[in-house]
Design a protein around this motif. Structure first.
Motif, short mmCIF file in Angstrom:
data_model
loop_
_atom_site.label_atom_id
_atom_site.label_comp_id
_atom_site.label_asym_id
_atom_site.label_seq_id
_atom_site.Cartn_x
_atom_site.Cartn_y
_atom_site.Cartn_z
N LEU A 91 -2.45 11.85 21.29
CA LEU A 91 -1.93 11.52 19.93
C LEU A 91 -1.06 10.47 19.92
O LEU A 91 -0.95 9.81 18.75
CB LEU A 91 -1.38 12.97 19.50
CG LEU A 91 -0.68 13.01 17.93
CD1 LEU A 91 -2.29 12.92 17.12
CD2 LEU A 91 -0.26 14.35 17.70
N SER A 148 -8.57 15.39 14.58
CA SER A 148 -8.39 16.25 15.83
C SER A 148 -7.37 17.29 14.94
O SER A 148 -6.82 17.05 14.28
CB SER A 148 -7.75 15.77 17.17
OG SER A 148 -6.63 15.47 16.82
N GLU A 149 -7.48 18.67 15.46
CA GLU A 149 -6.49 19.53 14.92
C GLU A 149 -4.90 19.40 15.46
O GLU A 149 -4.20 19.69 14.60
CB GLU A 149 -7.00 21.12 15.72
CG GLU A 149 -8.19 21.39 15.15
CD GLU A 149 -8.18 21.72 13.52
OE1 GLU A 149 -7.33 22.09 12.94
OE2 GLU A 149 -9.16 21.34 13.00
N SER A 150 -4.94 18.56 16.63
CA SER A 150 -3.43 18.38 16.92
C SER A 150 -2.94 17.38 16.08
O SER A 150 -1.80 17.32 15.73
CB SER A 150 -3.46 17.94 18.49
OG SER A 150 -4.35 16.60 18.68
N TYR A 151 -3.83 16.34 15.40
CA TYR A 151 -3.27 15.45 14.53
C TYR A 151 -3.03 16.01 13.20
O TYR A 151 -1.91 15.65 12.70
CB TYR A 151 -4.65 14.29 14.38
CG TYR A 151 -4.09 13.00 13.72
CD1 TYR A 151 -2.83 12.93 13.16
CD2 TYR A 151 -4.69 12.07 13.60
CE1 TYR A 151 -2.38 11.90 12.39
CE2 TYR A 151 -4.50 10.88 12.74
CZ TYR A 151 -3.38 10.92 12.40
OH TYR A 151 -2.81 9.72 11.68
N ALA A 153 -2.03 18.70 12.85
CA ALA A 153 -0.68 19.75 12.94
C ALA A 153 0.63 18.97 12.75
O ALA A 153 1.57 19.65 12.46
CB ALA A 153 -0.92 20.53 14.46
N THR A 157 3.06 21.51 10.49
CA THR A 157 4.04 22.34 11.13
C THR A 157 5.59 22.22 11.00
O THR A 157 5.66 21.15 10.04
CB THR A 157 3.88 22.02 12.83
OG1 THR A 157 4.30 20.39 13.00
CG2 THR A 157 2.57 22.31 13.57
N SER A 230 -2.47 12.59 8.37
CA SER A 230 -2.18 13.82 9.11
C SER A 230 -1.93 14.77 7.93
O SER A 230 -2.50 15.98 8.13
CB SER A 230 -0.95 13.81 9.93
OG SER A 230 -0.77 15.13 10.36
#
Length: 315
Positions: A91, A148-151, A153, A157, A230
């Motif tokens: 990331l 991506s899911e981490s991006y 997030a 979050t 994001s």
């Protein structure tokens, strides 16, 4: 008499804060849902990206410049981040590359203004168009999906109930406030905006200072592009249109003088929150988005008028 003068000076100093509090109270009375935690979190998210962008704009304006290209830079950096943020790289890669892309645009602007001696409005207007075209070219004119899911997030979050976007904003505020208030560089930025010729004669490298302020604006626009992608989970080449006007409005309303040399970070924070609250409040009240543009335009004109009148009185 002295107490009256002190009271007037204090009111003038914190007038924008008083207006902000009054607006919050009025909107709460008109629509109690405005003050609900979910909406306050939404306001924080809305203010964060524009706030980061506004702090970059603040450096440029204080130094006597102007940047119309930050909205296009946000879109371009967002496209670059989306292309690199689909899971093939850590990331940190899309974050750094997006900020570097914004930095490159800022340096081009700074060199054009400080070395090429082009008017900031003309230089950044040209860059605004060119960088928007670059965003469309890089994405082939289509939205970039599949991040991506981490991006995703990053913007989704929260930490202790505080949105991650707001944490990014707080970090930017602290760093920028420290640089402007506590460093030699910050004093030189104010000096360049106050009187460029006098700053040059006193030994300040005004060329590098002016280039660096545009570079900061570009760097923070790149960060905003990363965060916006994001938040919306897509890289959109037509995104962030008129964001430069929101950033300029936040700065001017927050007390940053368009003639340079004057401005405080806390004023920009309040100005950004004020603009966001107005937009959010009008949305909740069901007011057309077309009226919102009119309101923002009127606010800019009034803020600049007050600034000009205030300077004339001092002179």
């Amino acid at each position: 008499m002295k107490k009256t003068k002190n009271a007037k000076a204090l009111l003038s100093e914190y007038f924008i804060f008083v207006i902000f509090i009054a607006l919050v109270i009025i909107l709460t009375c008109l629509k109690p849902s405005f003050i609900q935690p979910s909406n306050l979190v939404n306001i924080l998210k809305q203010a964060s990206i524009n706030g980061i962008l506004s702090f970059g704009m603040m450096f440029v304006i204080i130094a006597g410049g102007f940047d119309m290209s930050v909205g296009s830079t946000v879109a371009f950096a967002g496209i670059v981040a989306a292309l690199l943020g689909q899971g093939q790289f850590p990331l940190i890669v899309p974050l750094v590359v997006a900020m570097l892309a914004g930095l490159a645009v800022g340096i081009v602007n700074g060199v054009g203004v400080a070395v090429g001696d082009l008017p900031p409005f003309i230089m950044t207007l040209g860059t605004m168009t060119a960088v928007r075209g670059l965003a469309l070219l890089t994405s082939d004119g289509k939205p970039v999906t599949g991040i991506s899911e981490s991006y995703k997030a990053v913007a989704a979050t929260s930490v202790a109930g505080i949105p991650m976007l707001a944490i990014f904003l707080v970090i930017v505020i602290l760093i920028c406030s420290f640089v402007l208030a506590k460093t030699v560089y910050g004093r030189r930025v104010y000096a360049c905006g106050g009187n460029l010729q006098a700053a040059r004669v006193s030994g300040i490298n005004t060329t590098m200072i002016r280039i660096s302020t545009f570079a900061i604006a570009g760097l923070l626009a790149g960060l905003s592009g990363f965060l916006m992608t994001s938040r919306v989970t897509i890289g959109q080449p037509t995104a962030a249109e008129s964001y430069e006007m929101d950033a300029i409005t936040a700065c001017v309303v927050g007390g940053v003088s368009m003639s340079g040399g004057v401005g405080k970070p806390w004023g920009v924070v309040v100005g950004c929150l004020l603009i966001t609250v107005i937009t959010n409040g009008l949305d909740i009240l069901g007011v057309s988005s077309h009226w919102q543009k009119i309101v923002k335009g009127v606010i800019i004109v009034l803020a600049v008028l007050i600034d000009v009148k205030g300077k004339r009185k001092k002179n």
